[in-house]
Design a protein around this motif. Structure first.
Motif, PDB file in Angstrom:
ATOM      1  N   ALA A 175       6.753 -32.110  28.285  1.00 26.38           N
ATOM      2  CA  ALA A 175       6.883 -33.197  27.309  1.00 26.38           C
ATOM      3  C   ALA A 175       6.172 -34.452  27.783  1.00 26.38           C
ATOM      4  O   ALA A 175       5.694 -35.253  26.969  1.00 26.38           O
ATOM      5  CB  ALA A 175       8.355 -33.495  27.039  1.00 26.38           C
ATOM      6  N   ALA A 176       6.098 -34.624  29.093  1.00 27.24           N
ATOM      7  CA  ALA A 176       5.423 -35.799  29.641  1.00 27.24           C
ATOM      8  C   ALA A 176       3.906 -35.657  29.606  1.00 27.24           C
ATOM      9  O   ALA A 176       3.188 -36.637  29.847  1.00 27.24           O
ATOM     10  CB  ALA A 176       5.891 -36.045  31.079  1.00 27.24           C
ATOM     11  N   ILE A 177       3.413 -34.442  29.313  1.00 24.87           N
ATOM     12  CA  ILE A 177       1.963 -34.207  29.308  1.00 24.87           C
ATOM     13  C   ILE A 177       1.420 -34.090  27.891  1.00 24.87           C
ATOM     14  O   ILE A 177       0.506 -34.808  27.498  1.00 24.87           O
ATOM     15  CB  ILE A 177       1.629 -32.925  30.099  1.00 24.87           C
ATOM     16  CG1 ILE A 177       2.068 -33.069  31.552  1.00 24.87           C
ATOM     17  CG2 ILE A 177       0.135 -32.618  30.019  1.00 24.87           C
ATOM     18  CD1 ILE A 177       1.971 -31.787  32.346  1.00 24.87           C
ATOM     19  N   LEU A 178       2.016 -33.192  27.106  1.00 24.50           N
ATOM     20  CA  LEU A 178       1.481 -32.923  25.776  1.00 24.50           C
ATOM     21  C   LEU A 178       2.472 -32.111  24.959  1.00 24.50           C
ATOM     22  O   LEU A 178       3.082 -31.170  25.470  1.00 24.50           O
ATOM     23  CB  LEU A 178       0.164 -32.124  25.888  1.00 24.50           C
ATOM     24  CG  LEU A 178      -0.403 -31.575  24.574  1.00 24.50           C
ATOM     25  CD1 LEU A 178      -0.952 -32.726  23.712  1.00 24.50           C
ATOM     26  CD2 LEU A 178      -1.477 -30.531  24.835  1.00 24.50           C
ATOM     27  N   ASN A 179       2.621 -32.481  23.692  1.00 29.02           N
ATOM     28  CA  ASN A 179       3.276 -31.610  22.721  1.00 29.02           C
ATOM     29  C   ASN A 179       2.534 -31.757  21.403  1.00 29.02           C
ATOM     30  O   ASN A 179       2.316 -32.873  20.929  1.00 29.02           O
ATOM     31  CB  ASN A 179       4.756 -31.955  22.551  1.00 29.02           C
ATOM     32  CG  ASN A 179       5.522 -30.798  21.964  1.00 29.02           C
ATOM     33  OD1 ASN A 179       5.079 -29.653  22.061  1.00 29.02           O
ATOM     34  ND2 ASN A 179       6.663 -31.070  21.373  1.00 29.02           N
TER      35      ASN A 179
ATOM     36  N   TYR B 198      -3.930 -26.187  17.495  1.00 30.97           N
ATOM     37  CA  TYR B 198      -4.774 -26.476  18.643  1.00 30.97           C
ATOM     38  C   TYR B 198      -4.494 -25.440  19.729  1.00 30.97           C
ATOM     39  O   TYR B 198      -3.429 -24.833  19.784  1.00 30.97           O
ATOM     40  CB  TYR B 198      -4.479 -27.881  19.174  1.00 30.97           C
ATOM     41  CG  TYR B 198      -4.605 -28.945  18.115  1.00 30.97           C
ATOM     42  CD1 TYR B 198      -5.858 -29.373  17.668  1.00 30.97           C
ATOM     43  CD2 TYR B 198      -3.463 -29.509  17.543  1.00 30.97           C
ATOM     44  CE1 TYR B 198      -5.970 -30.341  16.689  1.00 30.97           C
ATOM     45  CE2 TYR B 198      -3.577 -30.475  16.558  1.00 30.97           C
ATOM     46  CZ  TYR B 198      -4.821 -30.884  16.135  1.00 30.97           C
ATOM     47  OH  TYR B 198      -4.932 -31.837  15.161  1.00 30.97           O
ATOM     48  N   LEU B 199      -5.470 -25.251  20.589  1.00 29.14           N
ATOM     49  CA  LEU B 199      -5.325 -24.239  21.641  1.00 29.14           C
ATOM     50  C   LEU B 199      -4.498 -24.777  22.801  1.00 29.14           C
ATOM     51  O   LEU B 199      -4.611 -25.934  23.187  1.00 29.14           O
ATOM     52  CB  LEU B 199      -6.704 -23.813  22.136  1.00 29.14           C
ATOM     53  CG  LEU B 199      -7.665 -23.241  21.093  1.00 29.14           C
ATOM     54  CD1 LEU B 199      -8.947 -22.798  21.762  1.00 29.14           C
ATOM     55  CD2 LEU B 199      -7.017 -22.087  20.330  1.00 29.14           C
ATOM     56  N   HIS B 200      -3.656 -23.904  23.338  1.00 28.12           N
ATOM     57  CA  HIS B 200      -2.891 -24.236  24.540  1.00 28.12           C
ATOM     58  C   HIS B 200      -2.475 -22.942  25.223  1.00 28.12           C
ATOM     59  O   HIS B 200      -2.173 -21.937  24.559  1.00 28.12           O
ATOM     60  CB  HIS B 200      -1.650 -25.079  24.205  1.00 28.12           C
ATOM     61  CG  HIS B 200      -1.092 -25.791  25.399  1.00 28.12           C
ATOM     62  ND1 HIS B 200      -0.215 -25.203  26.280  1.00 28.12           N
ATOM     63  CD2 HIS B 200      -1.321 -27.047  25.870  1.00 28.12           C
ATOM     64  CE1 HIS B 200       0.088 -26.072  27.236  1.00 28.12           C
ATOM     65  NE2 HIS B 200      -0.573 -27.199  27.005  1.00 28.12           N
ATOM     66  N   ASP B 201      -2.448 -22.959  26.555  1.00 28.56           N
ATOM     67  CA  ASP B 201      -2.106 -21.753  27.308  1.00 28.56           C
ATOM     68  C   ASP B 201      -0.683 -21.279  27.045  1.00 28.56           C
ATOM     69  O   ASP B 201      -0.402 -20.077  27.013  1.00 28.56           O
ATOM     70  CB  ASP B 201      -2.247 -22.008  28.816  1.00 28.56           C
ATOM     71  CG  ASP B 201      -3.678 -22.240  29.236  1.00 28.56           C
ATOM     72  OD1 ASP B 201      -4.567 -22.181  28.361  1.00 28.56           O
ATOM     73  OD2 ASP B 201      -3.899 -22.484  30.434  1.00 28.56           O
ATOM     74  N   ASN B 202       0.255 -22.233  26.901  1.00 23.88           N
ATOM     75  CA  ASN B 202       1.673 -21.876  26.941  1.00 23.88           C
ATOM     76  C   ASN B 202       2.077 -20.857  25.889  1.00 23.88           C
ATOM     77  O   ASN B 202       2.834 -19.929  26.160  1.00 23.88           O
ATOM     78  CB  ASN B 202       2.539 -23.132  26.797  1.00 23.88           C
ATOM     79  CG  ASN B 202       2.623 -23.918  28.082  1.00 23.88           C
ATOM     80  OD1 ASN B 202       1.981 -23.568  29.076  1.00 23.88           O
ATOM     81  ND2 ASN B 202       3.394 -24.985  28.097  1.00 23.88           N
TER      82      ASN B 202
END
Length: 1014
Positions: free
Chosen positions: A652-656, A661-665
């Motif tokens: 949450a402190a980095i990105l949500n 959009y692409l994201h590894d998680n």
């Protein structure tokens, strides 16, 4: 001494006036000043200026006069604002002149400017002035760094490094008790203090900042002068602080405060080192020892010199006070004055206890927070729970306590840390640090229960001491334990008012593992005359013996005591919420809910609970009581699991953001999640709740079959949306429901416990499946086919019903042959809860076409998922976009990954199986004892106990179930009731449930059944 007197200058004022004019060119009036070995005159010049003329003792080596002169000259250049005497040049050059006195003695002369001010000895010695004195001494030390002179290497008795010479003067002290005091301080000094002193930083010292050599400004706010450098020398820097503190503390009601103020001012100007602070107590004492022994040895020879004896009475008084003080406490106060911890590592001890509180073993038979507790305020005699009369009537006090417990429902009394108590009236509670002050602040934690209550150590320990205090109002049996946890400073715990049996059982050096018995609460006859209770105290200073640990402290030093003796509440397992309640009251919340929220939003239990914190298997209410949570399966791996919380916070402190959009998680999580499922189930979709997951499952189904016809189980519940309520008999067949829709076909719950008695057990699955076959046949007769069959793999709302063997195999086969798809609702029972498998449907030997999941997936974070086959996902890909704003976002995916990690790393499936089997065996034993238990069933940590009507009282099963659920809640256990008749006790504890948790659940259930059926 006699030699020095022979060389003391004896000039008359007229002779001194002549010397002043001859050597310094100044005319004026002179008046003599008291001095021990030199001759000093105050000069008032004709020009209106004021000076001091010093005529130096003829015995003083020239090098020493040169040193003092060089030092003052250096200060005039290096620190011109420092309030010290400034040199006046002699007419012949330089700052020194010579004069011949009686007997041909040669005396050196020095003139300095007068420093205005009132001697500190004649003031109130305010904290502000003493801090400023420390500042001046600190700036003096800073200004003289690097300055050196051969004359500073002096060998005089007033040098603190030579304070042990006082032993040679002890014979001059007539009083045996006084001499013993001096011997004790000398023994300490020679026993290690001196060696440590000589290893400290050294520099130029004023060496005599006594209360006559320190001048206070006219406004009384600061130091205007530091005078008389006759004893200046090279030595350990810390000596100047100790010497100043020795004199400032004379006749002061709180001498430690004067030392603390001076040290704080010095530290701000010139930081001291921790080792130096450790020496101050002894150096103050040794300056006073030096003073009184020199005075004693010179008393006859100096009868006419009041300078030598001016401070002797005060010095003896201060020495006697110091002798009664604990040096460690004195030092702790000084450390705190410098902004340091009262003892090194104090905060680390407190932090370690806080960080490891979840792992601490219970101090009582159950965690302290588990017991309904009440405050026992010694400080408020009018309070109904007080035991303030314990000192006079301990047995009566216990009776008062027990009666109050019955009235309030409390099982544990708590006397808090820091409470101001008026009951401490004995001589032992008079402060040794502040005159006319009593120690009134409680520094331990009191836990009140019955005499004989067993007490256990939360942390592994070594027994330090076991002793008996026989004094009335003492501790009785007193036990001290040393704890040395890995990765933290060692600390000590004190256990007071214990039963004497521990004397024979515990021995110094004995090892106690965490959870081992320490002892029992003592009765009044053995605990010092108090109502039965434990005085528990943590000491961050392991050097303190059991009897040296202060159980009660002065209010003025609570910041010190709070670090030395941190509140033992966390160590004992008392929740912080016990001491403070925030937010609205329960009654206010209920009223506001009725006003602001949908009116059909229900509240659990006859007496609602306001929970404010969750931790592992515990929920803590607004009054600090902890409830063992056996019901809320949302927090699958425990409330506020640290790894899950950390994963959430980190991402949450980095990105949500959303899945466009692409994201590894999201990819990583889909891969990890599908890996837990059969190989046919490979495609995942992410949403926010179980209801959304089931809604998406219906969309997938329609895309595959084109049919709306639903085959569901009676009493099923699948979600909150209208289309899910339409397929949830639990909703549409109950109050407020609209009944069954034409496209919904309801099969009976395959409940083996309620199966017809003439059905063989091995045929339960097939027989119940026949109802589904009849539905399919009816649909075929109308030209329809089933679109889907949906069922919880273990029907929960229906009463924790476990499907008979073979049931899903038969139903899935028939549905698929008829053209429908099979949906497994794993929202409540998935993620390893059954123990033997990841998913409950696996226990039936089937593979669904679609699996929905929610609740435990995020351990309380709102997320859910649907997983299906490649074929169904391709049918769903019909051109209409599938999108969910929050489903599968980076934060949710990180949370999901953390939950899987915790389950796998902790082998929680195996734990669920082991603890579940343990509980099932216990429930079956209960079934043999209580006839109202009709059936017990469970798998892993998904458990149910079905109740039947009491044959003796005719009490309906529903009432018994409600009474047991509420009774368990009153005893600290949370569970629910379910089933068509609301007669099934429903338990779904977190996967981290332990054997100890299970034992507590079993004990409470047995007690509750016994009470309800009595």
């Amino acid at each position: 001494m006699n030699d020095m007197l022979k060389t003391t200058p004896t000039f008359t004022p007229e002779e001194a006036r002549s010397l002043l004019e001859t050597h310094f060119g100044i005319r004026g009036s002179l008046s003599p000043l008291e001095s021990e070995r030199d001759q000093n005159f105050k000069v008032k010049s004709e020009a209106g200026e004021t000076f001091i003329l010093k005529i130096v003792n003829a015995s003083e080596p020239v090098i020493e006069s040169d040193f003092q002169t060089a030092l003052l000259d250096h200060l005039g250049h290096a620190a011109p604002s420092l309030p010290v005497p400034h040199l006046v040049p002699a007419l012949g050059g330089g700052f020194l002149a010579e004069a011949h006195g009686a007997g041909g003695l040669v005396h050196r002369l020095r003139l300095v400017r007068w420093v205005e001010g009132t001697p500190l000895a004649e003031t109130e010695r305010s904290e502000a002035v003493l801090r400023d004195l420390g500042r001046v001494l600190g700036e003096f030390a800073r200004a003289t760094r690097g300055f050196m002179h051969a004359g500073s290497l002096r060998d005089i008795d007033w040098h603190l490094a030579h304070a042990d010479r006082s032993r040679t003067r002890l014979s001059h002290v007539a009083d045996e008790k006084d001499r013993a005091i001096l011997e004790r301080f000398l023994d300490r000094f020679e026993g290690g203090v001196k060696d440590r002193l000589l290893a400290q930083r050294a520099g130029i010292l004023h060496n005599d900042a006594n209360d006559w050599n320190v001048l206070v400004s006219a406004d009384g706010k600061g130091v205007s002068g530091l005078i008389d450098f006759g004893d200046a020398l090279h030595g350990p820097l810390i000596a100047d602080i100790a010497i100043a503190a020795a004199y400032a503390g004379l006749d002061h009601p709180a001498p430690v405060d004067t030392a603390a103020a001076i040290l704080a001012g010095y530290h701000a100007a010139f930081p001291v080192e921790e080792e130096e602070i450790e020496l101050i107590y002894d150096l103050i004492a040794m300056r006073l020892v030096t003073s009184v022994t020199i005075s004693a040895s010179r008393r006859l020879a100096s009868a006419g010199n009041p300078y030598l004896s001016v401070s002797e009475r005060g010095a003896w008084d201060y020495l006697r006070k110091l002798d009664r003080m604990n040096p460690l406490f004195f030092t702790a106060i000084l450390r705190k004055a410098c902004g340091l911890e009262a003892v090194k590592g104090a905060s680390a001890v407190r932090d370690w206890i806080e960080a490891n509180r979840r792992a601490l073993k219970p101090l009582l038979e159950r965690p302290a927070a588990f017991y309904p507790a009440a405050l026992v305020p010694y400080g408020d005699p009018a309070h109904p729970m007080t035991v303030a009369s314990a000192a006079e009537e301990p047995d009566r006090a216990q009776a008062i306590w027990e009666e109050a417990c019955r009235e309030t429902g409390a099982a544990l009394g708590i006397g808090p840390f820091g409470e101001k108590r008026t009951v401490y009236q004995g001589e032992m509670f008079v402060s040794r640090f502040r005159a006319e002050t009593r120690r009134v602040r409680h520094l331990g934690l009191d836990l009140f229960m019955a005499a004989g209550t067993p007490l256990y150590t939360p942390v592994a320990a070594t027994v330090r001491s076991v002793e008996i205090e026989h004094d009335p109002l003492g501790y009785g049996c007193l036990i001290s334990l040393l704890h040395e946890p890995e990765g933290a400073p060692a600390f000590v715990t004190l256990w007071g008012h214990m039963a004497h049996e521990a004397m024979d059982r515990l021995k110094p050096g004995q090892r106690l593992e965490a959870g081992a018995l320490v002892g029992h609460m003592g009765a009044p006859k053995e605990n010092g005359g108090w109502a039965p209770h434990l005085h528990l105290q943590v000491s961050a200073d392991t050097r303190l013996s059991a009897t040296a640990i202060l159980g009660v402290g002065e209010e003025a030093y609570m910041d010190v005591w709070a670090e030395l003796f941190p509140d033992a509440s966390t160590f004992a397992g008392v929740a912080p919420e016990f001491y403070r309640s925030e937010g609205m009251s329960r009654e206010e919340i209920v009223a506001r809910r009725r006003e602001l929220l949908l009116p059909n939003l229900s509240i659990s239990y006859d007496r609602p609970i306001k929970f404010v914190r969750g931790e592992g298997v515990w929920l803590i209410d607004d009054r600090g009581r902890a409830y063992l949570d056996c019901f809320n399966n949302v927090c699958h791996v425990g409330h506020a699991h640290p790894r899950v919380v950390e994963a959430l916070a980190r991402q949450a402190a980095i990105l949500n953001t959303n899945t466009r959009y692409l994201h590894d998680n999201i990819v990583r999580y889909a891969e990890r999640l599908t890996a837990t499922l059969p190989k046919e189930l490979t495609v995942a979709g992410f949403v926010n709740s179980g209801s959304e997951a089931n809604t998406v499952a219906l969309r997938l189904m329609r895309a595959r079959t084109g049919s709306e016809q639903a085959v569901v189980l009676d009493w099923a519940y699948h979600g909150t949306t209208q289309e899910l309520i339409d397929i949830s008999a639990y909703k549409f067949n109950r109050k407020g429901g609209k009944g069954r829709k034409p496209h919904v076909h309801v099969a009976p719950v395959p409940d083996s416990y309620r199966a017809p008695s003439d059905w063989p057990v091995e045929e339960h699955g097939r027989r119940y499946a026949e109802s589904v076959a009849a539905i399919i046949e009816d649909l075929r007769g109308r030209g329809e086919k089933p679109g889907f069959f949906i069922a919880e793999s273990i029907p929960s709302v229906a009463g924790q019903v476990f499907l008979p063997e073979g049931y899903l195999q038969e139903v899935y086969r028939m549905i698929r042959e008829a053209g429908g798809v099979c949906i497994a609702d794993e929202v409540q029972v998935g993620f390893g809860r059954v123990g033997s498998h990841w998913w409950a449907f696996e226990t039936q030997g089937v593979v669904p076409d679609i699996v929905t999941m929610g609740k435990p997936i995020g351990n309380g974070h709102p997320m859910a998922a649907v997983v299906t086959t490649r074929e169904i996902s391709e049918a769903f890909d019909n051109g209409m976009e599938f999108f969910n704003t929050f489903g599968g976002n980076p934060v949710s995916s990180a949370v999901g990954l953390a939950v899987l990690d915790v389950i796998e790393d902790g082998d929680l499936r195996a734990n669920a199986l082991e603890i579940g089997n343990y509980l099932m065996a216990a429930f079956r034993r209960m079934q043999d004892r209580f006839e109202v238990i009709g059936d017990v069933r469970g798998m892993g940590l998904f458990l149910g106990i079905e109740l039947v009507t009491d044959r003796k009282t005719k009490t309906p099963a529903t009432e018994i179930a409600r009474a047991v659920s509420n009774g368990a809640r009153e005893r600290g256990i949370l569970m629910g009731t379910e089933g068509p008749h609301d007669n099934v006790l429903k338990m779904r504890p977190a996967m981290i449930f332990t054997r100890a948790n299970a034992d507590l659940l079993i004990e409470v259930l047995e007690d509750t059944f016994a009470a309800v059926l009595a």
